[in-house]
Design an enzyme around this catalytic site. Structure first.
Site, short mmCIF file in Angstrom:
data_model
loop_
_atom_site.label_atom_id
_atom_site.label_comp_id
_atom_site.label_asym_id
_atom_site.label_seq_id
_atom_site.Cartn_x
_atom_site.Cartn_y
_atom_site.Cartn_z
N HIS A 25 0.77 -1.10 0.08
CA HIS A 25 -0.02 -0.12 0.01
C HIS A 25 0.92 1.19 0.02
CE1 HIS A 25 -3.54 2.29 1.26
NE2 HIS A 25 -2.91 3.29 1.64
N GLU A 26 1.74 1.35 0.90
CA GLU A 26 2.74 2.36 0.97
C GLU A 26 3.53 2.49 -0.18
OE1 GLU A 26 1.89 4.83 2.93
OE2 GLU A 26 0.58 3.42 4.12
N HIS A 29 2.14 4.68 -2.99
CA HIS A 29 2.32 5.91 -2.60
C HIS A 29 3.59 6.48 -3.02
CE1 HIS A 29 -1.61 6.23 -0.79
NE2 HIS A 29 -1.19 5.84 0.47
#
Length: 377
Positions: A25-26, A29
């Site tokens: 998920h990170e 980003h």
């Protein structure tokens, strides 16, 4: 006799679920931010005090923190919770300020934020593609080869040979669609559209209820129609077909999630069914003890959950940021800093309250409060 995966396996399985999913998920980003030229100051798995870390040649601090319930990527210029320009930001040298998150146009900021949930869906998509290629797809027709006597279907007027076309207006392509829809609706009225001898009719059926206890002692109330198709059809899936099958499965899972939330909001399901980190940890241990295939499927399911929850338009979540960016794109200027700050504070309080509530539910399901009341009494 119920089985227990044990505390060590439960903790390990939970970390093997949450850790990689937070990381990817990170990473979404991180990569999109780098693509747009944003400097990343820190990439953390977990919150709180750092356990271990290192700094790469770009100046990014990669670290593992002691509370493994999430993570974050800190961009250059993140000087406040709402990522709004501040006097400190304006004081930065122009070249340094150009590499901050706030300096980027709204569409780039939106893509950076959206990349986190998107990569969770992509991760699940790849897992489900693999399952489709390895195990094929169920394409059993939604036909009642047998109607169980005294069942909900029999009481509602279904007979052998009926083909279910739709339930409550939702199309039923295969038998699994019927089973999945009814399972979520114990004791609920359903408009079941069937085809019989070339004619189409709609039956009003109240789903039956069966209580199922798994090998770990968890008891579930499930809806039941009472029709059987004893000729399951599992067809192999080609590499060309696999993406479509994976996308269809993700759509089905998301539909089930939305249905579940709707049932809780309308009171058709108890709020006690909401679970938090402790229930996820328990389920992680149980899935791991069943086998690797079940565990990997569970990882895909949690990845979809993580992506979905993060897209909800709640301040502090990615969806909350995206909502403000959408407003900014329409207004041609950002929402006021004070309004954003109050929204994010409210969002934080709401998330903390929800976390406390689901943790209370988790402990209640484990019998903690009942044991305490007996000790006190």
């Amino acid at each position: 006799m119920t089985e227990n995966p044990g505390i060590p396996l439960t903790i390990l399985a939970f970390l093997l679920v949450i850790g990689p999913l937070v990381f990817v998920h990170e990473l979404g980003h991180y990569f999109v931010a780098r693509w747009f030229g944003v400097k990343i100051e820190a990439f953390s798995i977990g919150f709180g005090r750092e356990i271990k870390g290192w700094t790469d040649k770009r100046g990014t601090r990669w670290k593992l923190a002691w509370l493994p319930l999430g993570g974050y990527v800190r961009f250059a210029g993140d000087m406040n919770a709402v990522s709004q320009p501040s006097p400190d930001w304006l004081a930065l040298p122009p070249q340094e300020r150009a590499r901050t998150f706030q300096a980027k146009p709204v569409w780039q900021r939106a893509l950076i934020v959206f990349a986190g949930p998107a990569i969770n869906f992509l991760f699940a998509f790849l897992i489900l593609m693999g399952f489709a290629l390895a195990y094929g797809e169920s394409r059993t027709l939604p036909v009642a080869e047998q109607v169980v006597a005294g069942s909900a279907a029999a009481k509602g007027g279904m007979i052998t040979g009926d083909r279910v076309i739709a339930i409550d207006g939702r199309s039923m392509a295969v038998f699994d669609d019927v089973a999945g829809y009814v399972r979520m609706r114990p004791n609920e009225h359903m408009a079941v559209r069937i085809e019989r001898d070339g004619a189409v009719r709609t039956l009003d059926i109240v789903a039956g209820v069966r209580f199922e206890e798994d090998r770990f002692g968890n008891r579930h109330a499930l809806g039941q129609l009472g029709i059987i198709n004893a000729r399951p059809v599992i067809e192999p899936v080609s590499l060309i077909e696999a993406p479509g099958v994976a996308a269809s499965r993700i759509k089905s899972i998301l539909t089930m999630m939305v249905d579940g939330i709707g049932q809780i909001i309308t009171g058709r399901r108890s709020v006690k069914e909401l679970g938090g980190p402790l229930k996820i940890a328990q389920a992680s241990g149980e899935m791991a003890s069943i086998g690797p295939e079940t565990f990997i499927w569970f990882v895909a399911l949690i990845s979809i959950n993580l992506g979905f929850i993060n897209l909800l338009p709640v301040p502090m979540l990615d969806g909350g940021h995206l909502l403000f960016y959408a407003i900014e794109a329409v207004r041609r200027k950002p929402v006021g800093a004070v309004a954003q700050e109050w929204a994010f504070r409210s969002g934080m309080l709401a998330l903390l309250a929800l976390m406390m509530f689901v943790t209370f539910n988790d402990l209640s399901s484990f019998g903690v409060w009942e044991s305490l009341s007996r000790l006190i009494g």
